[in-house]
Design a protein around this motif. Structure first.
Motif, mmCIF file in Angstrom:
data_model
loop_
_atom_site.group_PDB
_atom_site.id
_atom_site.type_symbol
_atom_site.label_atom_id
_atom_site.label_comp_id
_atom_site.label_asym_id
_atom_site.label_seq_id
_atom_site.Cartn_x
_atom_site.Cartn_y
_atom_site.Cartn_z
ATOM 1 N N HIS A 271 -19.138 -16.633 -4.180
ATOM 2 C CA HIS A 271 -19.364 -15.613 -3.141
ATOM 3 C C HIS A 271 -20.468 -14.642 -3.583
ATOM 4 O O HIS A 271 -21.271 -14.194 -2.764
ATOM 5 C CB HIS A 271 -18.057 -14.864 -2.857
ATOM 6 C CG HIS A 271 -18.173 -13.853 -1.753
ATOM 7 N ND1 HIS A 271 -18.422 -14.203 -0.445
ATOM 8 C CD2 HIS A 271 -18.108 -12.488 -1.766
ATOM 9 C CE1 HIS A 271 -18.493 -13.113 0.308
ATOM 10 N NE2 HIS A 271 -18.308 -12.060 -0.479
ATOM 11 N N HIS B 265 -20.208 -8.761 6.583
ATOM 12 C CA HIS B 265 -21.371 -9.283 5.858
ATOM 13 C C HIS B 265 -22.593 -9.473 6.759
ATOM 14 O O HIS B 265 -23.556 -10.127 6.359
ATOM 15 C CB HIS B 265 -21.005 -10.611 5.186
ATOM 16 C CG HIS B 265 -20.015 -10.451 4.069
ATOM 17 N ND1 HIS B 265 -18.686 -10.269 4.300
ATOM 18 C CD2 HIS B 265 -20.170 -10.424 2.720
ATOM 19 C CE1 HIS B 265 -18.060 -10.139 3.142
ATOM 20 N NE2 HIS B 265 -18.929 -10.224 2.175
ATOM 21 N N HIS C 12 -18.783 -2.261 1.130
ATOM 22 C CA HIS C 12 -18.824 -3.610 0.550
ATOM 23 C C HIS C 12 -20.250 -4.020 0.164
ATOM 24 O O HIS C 12 -20.430 -4.852 -0.727
ATOM 25 C CB HIS C 12 -18.221 -4.629 1.530
ATOM 26 C CG HIS C 12 -17.928 -5.963 0.904
ATOM 27 N ND1 HIS C 12 -17.054 -6.122 -0.152
ATOM 28 C CD2 HIS C 12 -18.414 -7.210 1.153
ATOM 29 C CE1 HIS C 12 -17.001 -7.400 -0.504
ATOM 30 N NE2 HIS C 12 -17.827 -8.087 0.264
ATOM 31 N N HIS D 9 -21.563 -5.853 -3.415
ATOM 32 C CA HIS D 9 -22.454 -7.007 -3.597
ATOM 33 C C HIS D 9 -23.651 -6.670 -4.479
ATOM 34 O O HIS D 9 -24.197 -7.536 -5.138
ATOM 35 C CB HIS D 9 -22.939 -7.527 -2.240
ATOM 36 C CG HIS D 9 -21.995 -8.541 -1.661
ATOM 37 N ND1 HIS D 9 -22.115 -9.886 -1.895
ATOM 38 C CD2 HIS D 9 -20.894 -8.393 -0.892
ATOM 39 C CE1 HIS D 9 -21.136 -10.535 -1.277
ATOM 40 N NE2 HIS D 9 -20.373 -9.642 -0.657
#
Ligand SMILES: [Zn+2]
Ligand SMILES: [Zn+2]
Length: 335
Positions: free
Chosen positions: A211, A265, A286, A290
């Motif tokens: 991921h 995303h 988030h 990343h």
């Protein structure tokens, strides 16, 4: 597997950054308690006026018009299972494909409120077929949709065969309605815990690194996971085996996991129409995970990151603190 490297503090600036510091969460479980702030958040942009309302509505549509009849699910015949698989494949392709087309292929919003200045990777050997989007689509459809449909089959079969009690709307409408936000909170806590687990070095190398190959993200990156991560991610839905609930709640929870995972995303902070924000999309929370890896494991809804000291509020000071923690011998980048 070769580990992806976290961005250095000197990494290119964000193409778009919201106002920082971002807030650490709505106040659930905070100390001292802030019940009014939490309730206001829940009734506003945190839940009722967010995409969660769409996921609840879609769960009703699925249950009443699209899903196989529950009475058919008592048998292990393949017909209703294939029906469910086709439904889930169609839903995923329409949602992730539609968003990818709108934001990335056609570029209907340009780069307005797009977090990263990088394009999705092409001709990059770390992705299957050297193409980030094809790699992400394959993992989503071949592993994600199949495993998520299998779990739905198990749960529907348990309800249809009487193994799990079925909650009717008329029996307790208040509890029936309250279960939606309660499942949301449950999933937020579950996601924080399994995500911490996935950053345990052996599990990170075996599964979660897949991921994290996605630094710049697009809609198909949301469910681009190793099958083991898919199983852990979707395992929050097994709660339906131990609580009294209804398949509508299950369809909602899967919508939240699948469509919410895709939405978070997209790579854009919000949907803009004629220069005006229509709805929040991917949270900055988030995106920071990343980019810097060892921060913001949760979603900010429950305060796990706040309690564990892994909350990144988007400020340069927080970046310096997180990067310093990465340089510690035991936490050498990324875990
Ligand atoms: Zn992610
Ligand atoms: Zn992670």
């Amino acid at each position: 597997m070769k580990r992806a490297k976290p961005s250095a503090p000197t990494a290119p600036a964000w193409a778009f950054q919201p106002d920082v510091p971002i807030t650490p969460g709505p106040g659930f479980l905070s100390w001292p308690p802030r019940p009014l702030a939490a309730l206001t958040w829940l009734l506003g942009r945190g839940y009722v006026l967010s995409l969660e309302a769409l996921y609840v509505g879609l769960a009703l549509v699925i249950w009443f018009w699209l899903a196989p009849d529950l009475t058919d699910c008592a048998s292990l015949a393949p017909g209703w299972m294939l029906h469910l698989l086709a439904l889930n494949l169609g839903l995923t392709i329409a949602y992730a494909g539609g968003l990818h087309l709108y934001f990335h292929t056609l570029g209907r919003q340009g780069s307005h409120h797009r977090y990263s200045g990088r394009d999705l990777a092409r001709d990059d050997t770390k992705f299957l077929w050297r193409d980030q989007v094809l790699d992400n689509m394959f993992l989503t459809l071949a592993s994600g949709v199949v495993l998520w449909t299998s779990l739905q089959c198990l749960l529907l079969w348990a309800w249809a065969s009487g193994l799990t009690p079925l909650l009717g709307w008329a029996a307790n409408p208040l509890w029936f309605a309250a279960l939606f936000p309660l499942l949301y909170l449950w999933e937020s806590a579950h996601f924080y815990l399994i995500h911490r687990l996935l950053h345990w070095p052996p599990l990170y190398r075996f599964a979660h690194a897949i991921h994290h190959k996605n630094i710049a993200v697009g809609p198909w990156s949301g469910l681009a996971m190793h099958p083991l991560e898919h199983l852990l991610y979707f395992s929050s839905t097994l709660i339906h085996l131990v609580i009294v609930s209804h398949p509508i709640h299950m369809f909602y929870l899967f919508n939240h996991l699948v469509l919410g995972g895709i939405t978070s995303h997209i790579g854009f902070a919000d949907l803009q129409v004629k220069g005006r924000k229509v709805i929040d999309l991917a949270s900055y929370y988030h995106q920071l995970h990343h980019r810097y890896f060892n921060c913001n494991y949760g979603t900010g809804v429950v305060p796990g990151d706040l309690w564990a000291g892994s909350f990144h509020d988007g400020t340069p000071e927080a970046t310096a603190r997180i990067m310093k923690a990465q340089r510690k011998p035991r936490a050498a980048a990324p875990r």
